[in-house]
Write an enzyme that holds these catalytic residues in place. Structure first.
Site, PDB file in Angstrom:
ATOM      1  CE  LYS A   1      -8.078   5.401  10.066  1.00 48.84           C
ATOM      2  NZ  LYS A   1      -8.730   4.504   9.187  1.00 48.84           N
TER       3      LYS A   1
ATOM      4  CD1 TRP B   1      -6.354  -0.290   4.365  1.00 50.22           C
ATOM      5  CD2 TRP B   1      -6.722  -2.490   4.332  1.00 50.22           C
ATOM      6  NE1 TRP B   1      -5.768  -0.820   5.473  1.00 50.22           N
ATOM      7  CE2 TRP B   1      -5.973  -2.161   5.489  1.00 50.22           C
ATOM      8  CE3 TRP B   1      -7.063  -3.816   4.103  1.00 50.22           C
ATOM      9  CZ2 TRP B   1      -5.561  -3.128   6.414  1.00 50.22           C
ATOM     10  CZ3 TRP B   1      -6.656  -4.772   5.033  1.00 50.22           C
ATOM     11  CH2 TRP B   1      -5.919  -4.421   6.162  1.00 50.22           C
TER      12      TRP B   1
ATOM     13  CG  HIS C   1      -6.292   5.436   0.320  1.00 49.00           C
ATOM     14  ND1 HIS C   1      -7.485   5.371   1.007  1.00 49.00           N
ATOM     15  CD2 HIS C   1      -5.378   5.889   1.215  1.00 49.00           C
ATOM     16  CE1 HIS C   1      -7.295   5.757   2.252  1.00 49.00           C
ATOM     17  NE2 HIS C   1      -6.022   6.075   2.398  1.00 49.00           N
TER      18      HIS C   1
ATOM     19  CB  SER D   1      -6.453   8.261   4.867  1.00 48.36           C
ATOM     20  OG  SER D   1      -6.066   6.916   4.964  1.00 48.36           O
TER      21      SER D   1
END
Ligand code: GTR
Length: 406
Positions: A245, A332, A386, A241
């Protein structure tokens, strides 16, 4: 677009990638034809990504380390090395990083070095395993993630699966993201204020929190590299998540990192900004303005004007191996647009003489990950939302087994 009541939005379809900024063309329109051209283009892209998206980080500082070693933790399976990383150029009150390194005991006993997975954690090093040997740091007491005070020991054990990683012959290294920046949204927190006025870019392009976390990961590579127990060329960086990044950014901008495995990294990570009907530039910079350079938010509603996209960041990893992992129900983060980025980046691996995508992507679930099936660039999914779990870690390690000698 926003999420529904379950935090999900419908899956997006894959789109053609021909409207992305070209990778193998300089800004002035001249072609990138060979590896020497790519070295220059890589620098150009790196500058653009810093300028328009993540911000300029400071030059690497000298680090000072002190380490403490505890053998026979995790029921004898691992040796723990806790390393405090400080920065010579910063004052005494500046943040330090507490890196916890778990090494397989059998390798330590045989003086054998191992490949290492390096990941940024959210809730404290002591939450990654349930073992009293791991220090609960002041940072962890102050910033426990979702808990009041420090998280429980082992609270994230099923997430990191450290014992499993060790059993597969890998080391695992981690530090808590709040050591570098607690993500409070307060620019006075963390390490960034110590570099105020000293960054290489123009005003508005100062590093955001993602770049600061990536910088922290790179400082851990500084510390891991000289350790005899670590195979210096075989440090893989992994994160989930927002940490995915940061892991991608760290790996893309530091060629010492031997393998890059962003997990469900979404917008600001592997998912393209263009044609992204999930988390848009406006959504992410509205919720988390601190993650990016100020310049990035201006592209809300005019994302086509960005001279880069996530395929540009991914391409900086080439020719090193990149393993992007996604949850098929983690809408998402837009797995479809992450896969499109992987596909769009492939020509750079090919230009550099590395095999890009092996078999058709995506790979799913128990699909074999061997040197027969994967090249240097892969996108893999499991049927989850997720989350991170042993299934994903096994896939990362299978991919690392293909690319690492250790
Ligand atoms: C979400 C954000 C994502 C992702 C995630 C996380 O709210 O929209 O980009 O980074 O947080 O890190 O948990």
């Amino acid at each position: 677009m926003s999420r529904d009541a379950d935090g999900l939005a419908p899956p997006s379809r894959c789109r053609p990638t021909d409207e992305l900024p070209p990778l193998l063309e300089f800004r002035d329109g001249s072609p990138v034809e060979n590896p020497a051209d790519w070295r220059e283009r890589r620098e150009e892209l790196r500058r653009l990504l810093r300028h328009y998206v993540y911000g300029y980080a400071p030059d690497p500082p000298e680090i000072e380390t002190t380490s403490e070693r505890t053998p026979k933790i995790l029921d004898g399976a691992a040796t723990l090395v806790e390393t405090e990383i400080a920065f010579a150029e910063l004052p005494d009150d500046a943040p330090t990083i507490t890196l916890a390194v778990f090494l397989p005991s059998d390798a330590v006993a045989a003086d054998r070095s191992v490949p290492v997975l390096l990941g940024l954690n959210w809730r404290g090093n002591h939450a990654a395993v349930d073992d009293p040997a791991v220090r609960i740091t002041d940072t962890a007491r102050e910033h426990g993630g979702r808990d009041e005070g420090a998280a429980e020991r082992g609270a994230a054990a099923d997430y990191w699966c450290v014992e499993h990683v060790i059993a597969r012959g890998y080391g695992f290294a981690t530090f808590q993201l709040a050591d570098v920046d607690p993500d409070s949204g307060d620019p006075a927190d963390g390490v960034r204020p110590y570099y105020d006025g000293e960054l290489p870019g123009p005003p508005g392009t100062e590093w955001g929190v993602l770049a600061a976390w990536a910088w922290g990961l790179q400082r851990c590579v500084d510390a891991l590299g000289p350790m005899d127990a670590v195979r210096t060329e075989e440090i893989a960086v992994l994160g989930h998540s927002r940490c995915g990044k940061a892991a991608l950014l760290a790996g893309a901008t530091d060629e010492r990192i031997g393998l890059v495995a962003p997990h469900q990294s979404g917008t600001g990570g592997m998912a393209l900004d263009r044609d992204n009907d999930q988390e848009g530039v406006g959504d992410i910079t509205g919720m988390f303005p601190q993650w990016f350079a100020d310049t990035y938010a201006a592209f809300d509603g005019q994302v086509d004007r960005l001279p880069v996209d996530s395929h540009s960041l991914a391409a900086l990893v080439a020719p090193r191996p990149l393993f992007d992992t996604a949850g098929a129900r983690d809408y998402w983060t837009n797995p479809g647009r992450a896969l499109d980025a992987v596909r769009a980046a492939e020509p750079v691996w090919e230009l550099l003489g590395a095999e890009g995508i092996g078999d058709d992507l995506p790979l799913y679930g128990d699909d074999a990950i061997t040197d027969e099936t994967v090249g240097s660039l892969c996108h893999y999914r499991r049927e989850t939302g997720h989350s991170l779990n042993e299934g994903y870690l096994d896939a990362v390690l299978d991919f690392a087994d293909v690319h690492f000698d250790g």
